[in-house]
Design an enzyme around this catalytic site. Sequence first.
Site, PDB file in Angstrom:
ATOM      1  N   VAL A 129       0.848  -1.191   0.000  1.00 46.89           N
ATOM      2  CA  VAL A 129       0.000   0.000   0.000  1.00 46.89           C
ATOM      3  C   VAL A 129       0.884   1.242   0.000  1.00 46.89           C
ATOM      4  CG1 VAL A 129      -1.750   1.310   1.279  1.00 46.89           C
ATOM      5  CG2 VAL A 129      -1.866  -1.197   1.182  1.00 46.89           C
ATOM      6  N   LYS A 130       0.617   2.138  -0.946  1.00 47.30           N
ATOM      7  CA  LYS A 130       1.401   3.375  -1.042  1.00 47.30           C
ATOM      8  C   LYS A 130       0.649   4.496  -0.332  1.00 47.30           C
ATOM      9  CE  LYS A 130       4.427   4.577  -4.953  1.00 47.30           C
ATOM     10  NZ  LYS A 130       4.460   5.075  -6.334  1.00 47.30           N
TER      11      LYS A 130
END
Length: 217
Positions: free
Chosen positions: A82-83
């Site tokens: 997840v960014k």
Amino acid sequence: MKIFLDSADLDEITALRDTGFVDGVTTNPSLIAKSGHNILDRIAEICAIVDGPVSAEVTATDYDTMLAEGRKLAAIAPNVAVKVPLTKAGLQTCRTLSDAGTKVNVTLCFTAGQALLAAKAGATFISPFVGRLDDIGKDGMGLIEEICTLYANYDCPTEVLVASVRSTQHVVDAALMGADVVTLPPKILTALYHHPLTDSGLDAFLKDWAKTGQSIL
Ligand code: G3P
């Protein structure tokens, strides 16, 4: 050093995945928009063809919604990272997701101080944008050197993922500094193995070889 492909284009990823040099993929909202596809579908498609980490970025700016989005993105496939942006809410989201065992890539990093906080928040990857610093007359690769030194001082597990790469020299410099990962636009990965002297030298070898009339097989 690991090489990730910075793309959400399935054809680009498929073509370069077969080189064996692609250890993961990074996307961002701009790359998803450019692909013209739904983010959930596209990330699932990329995760199905790439074994390594695939970065999928949240688009909310508040903690609660970032966390909900992050959990939804993480649920797509085990190799999703997840960014989150390097903001207060992004770092809080990083801490919560990381504590739950989710890989987190903290992006839009422009100072060593930001990188220090991302590591303290449990980031799996930190993404300093070297090209965008160069664009404003700063020393993008100098930031990489600072972060690599800072992380080495504390044996920090967060991996330095050099982003916004604009040249093959950025790649070489990142490797000389000991960065863990570079994420490359397809054209930079292609440029890494292409050189005109290699092409002309091969042409000359094959012309001379043809004169021998020999065949190896
Ligand atoms: O992964 C970040 C990258 O996509 C940004 O690159 O060239 O837009 O700064 P650039």
